[in-house]
Design a protein around this motif. Structure first.
Motif, PDB file in Angstrom:
ATOM      1  N   VAL A  50       0.858  -1.184   0.000  1.00 46.21           N
ATOM      2  CA  VAL A  50       0.000   0.000   0.000  1.00 46.21           C
ATOM      3  C   VAL A  50       0.898   1.238   0.000  1.00 46.21           C
ATOM      4  N   ILE A  51       0.551   2.223  -0.823  1.00 47.83           N
ATOM      5  CA  ILE A  51       1.332   3.439  -0.944  1.00 47.83           C
ATOM      6  C   ILE A  51       0.607   4.590  -0.254  1.00 47.83           C
ATOM      7  N   ALA A  52       1.288   5.259   0.691  1.00 47.66           N
ATOM      8  CA  ALA A  52       0.738   6.435   1.364  1.00 47.66           C
ATOM      9  C   ALA A  52       1.539   7.674   0.959  1.00 47.66           C
ATOM     10  N   GLY A  53       0.893   8.834   1.026  1.00 48.00           N
ATOM     11  CA  GLY A  53       1.558  10.077   0.666  1.00 48.00           C
ATOM     12  C   GLY A  53       1.630  10.331  -0.818  1.00 48.00           C
ATOM     13  N   ALA A  54       0.858   9.561  -1.594  1.00 48.69           N
ATOM     14  CA  ALA A  54       0.933   9.666  -3.049  1.00 48.69           C
ATOM     15  C   ALA A  54       0.335  10.959  -3.574  1.00 48.69           C
ATOM     16  N   ILE A  55      -0.554  11.570  -2.815  1.00 47.05           N
ATOM     17  CA  ILE A  55      -1.159  12.826  -3.251  1.00 47.05           C
ATOM     18  C   ILE A  55      -0.347  14.011  -2.726  1.00 47.05           C
ATOM     19  N   ALA A  56       0.154  13.891  -1.487  1.00 47.16           N
ATOM     20  CA  ALA A  56       0.914  14.986  -0.889  1.00 47.16           C
ATOM     21  C   ALA A  56       2.227  15.230  -1.627  1.00 47.16           C
ATOM     22  N   TYR A  78      -3.682   3.499  -3.134  1.00 44.30           N
ATOM     23  CA  TYR A  78      -2.921   4.746  -3.049  1.00 44.30           C
ATOM     24  C   TYR A  78      -3.698   5.723  -2.174  1.00 44.30           C
ATOM     25  N   PHE A  79      -3.031   6.274  -1.163  1.00 48.10           N
ATOM     26  CA  PHE A  79      -3.727   7.121  -0.195  1.00 48.10           C
ATOM     27  C   PHE A  79      -2.911   8.381   0.105  1.00 48.10           C
TER      28      PHE A  79
END
Length: 263
Positions: A50-56, A78-79
Motif C-alpha cells: 500500500v502506498i501512502a503520501g501519493a497525493i501529498a 494509493y492514499f
C-alpha cells in the motif's frame, strides 16, 4: 534500508505493508525495481503493498508512474496519508474475517447495544421510528459544528470519526481518524443528548454505509417527559465525553506540529 525492512516484514508473514512516500525526494530505477519486486513477493503470499503520501508528494508519485509502479498496484491502494492507508488495511482484513451474512446484508437492529434492554414491543416501536439513509463511499455523514439533532446506527458498511487538525495561526493540518465504526454500532449520541454541535466529522467507509437514524424529535416522543435527574446524568455524561475528545484533538495537533518541525 527500506527495502530490507520490507523484505523482513514479508518474511515474517506480514500481509499489509504501507510505504509512505510523502517525504521522498527521489526514486531511481533501482529503487522502483525493488518496490516492484516487493509487491510481487507479497502478491504471491496473498499480501498487499500500500502506498501512502501519493497525493501529498506529486513528484514522487510522478516518478512511480514513470517507472511503471502505478500500473502494478491497484489504484485503490494509493492514499494521501498513512492514516487512511491503515484504515484501508484494517477494513480489508476485517472484511475477509467478517461473517458474510453481516457483510453482505443489513445488521439487525435487535443486536445493537442501544436496544439490548428493550422488550419485544419496545424494540418493534424503536424500529418503526427509524429512518434509513444510504451514504456513498467517502461521503460525509456529518461535519464538525453541524447541529446535533440525530444519532446514526450503522446497518451496513463502516464509518470513521475524524478530527480536523490545526497548526499555528489556524493552519489546517488535515485530519486524524479517531475510530471506525462497523455494522451494529452507532454514533452521534452525544449531540443528540445535549443538543450541542457535532464535535467531529464522520465519513462513510470505502464501501459506503447504510444507517438507521433516530432524530431528536423522535427521541423526545419515545421518552416523553424524562426525569430531570436522568436528563442531568445524560448531560454530564455527554460533557465528559466532549472534554475527552477535545483533549485527544489537542494531543493529536501537538504530535502533528512536532512531526512537521522535525521535517
Amino acid at each position: 534500508l527500506v527495502v530490507n525492512r520490507i523484505d523482513a516484514a514479508s518474511f515474517e508473514g506480514a500481509r499489509y505493508l504501507i510505504v509512505d512516500i510523502a517525504h521522498v525526494n527521489e526514486i531511481d530505477s533501482t529503487g522502483a525495481r525493488l518496490i516492484a519486486q516487493a509487491h510481487q513477493r507479497l502478491k504471491v503470499q496473498n499480501g498487499y503493498l500500500v502506498i501512502a503520501g501519493a497525493i501529498a508528494n506529486a513528484r514522487a508519485t510522478t516518478l512511480l508512474r514513470d517507472h511503471g509502479i502505478l500500473d502494478l498496484i491497484s489504484p485503490e491502494r494509493y492514499f494521501p496519508d498513512t492514516d487512511r492507508a491503515l484504515e484501508w488495511a484494517e477494513n480489508h482484513l476485517l472484511a475477509q474475517c467478517r461473517d458474510a451474512a453481516i457483510t453482505d446484508g443489513n445488521h439487525s437492529l435487535d443486536g445493537v447495544n442501544l436496544a439490548a434492554g428493550f422488550t419485544d414491543a419496545e424494540r418493534a416501536l424503536f424500529r418503526d421510528k427509524l429512518e434509513r439513509f444510504d451514504f456513498q463511499p467517502g461521503e460525509v455523514v456529518c461535519r464538525q459544528g453541524d447541529p446535533g439533532n440525530a444519532m446514526f446506527i450503522i446497518l451496513k458498511g463502516t464509518a470513521s470519526v475524524r478530527l480536523p487538525l490545526q497548526g499555528p495561526a489556524g493552519k489546517p493540518l488535515g485530519d486524524r481518524r479517531i475510530v471506525t465504526f462497523s455494522a451494529g454500532t452507532g454514533f452521534g449520541e452525544m449531540a443528540l443528548l445535549d443538543g450541542q454541535p457535532r464535535s467531529a466529522h464522520v465519513q462513510a467507509g470505502l464501501k459506503g454505509a447504510r444507517c438507521a437514524v433516530i432524530t431528536r424529535s423522535v427521541l423526545q416522543r419515545l421518552v416523553g417527559e424524562a426525569d430531570p435527574v436522568l436528563r442531568g446524568l445524560l448531560n454530564a455524561y455527554s460533557k465528559r465525553l466532549r472534554s475527552a475528545n477535545k483533549q485527544h484533538a489537542a494531543a493529536a495537533e501537538s504530535r502533528s506540529e512536532e512531526h512537521t518541525s522535525e521535517l
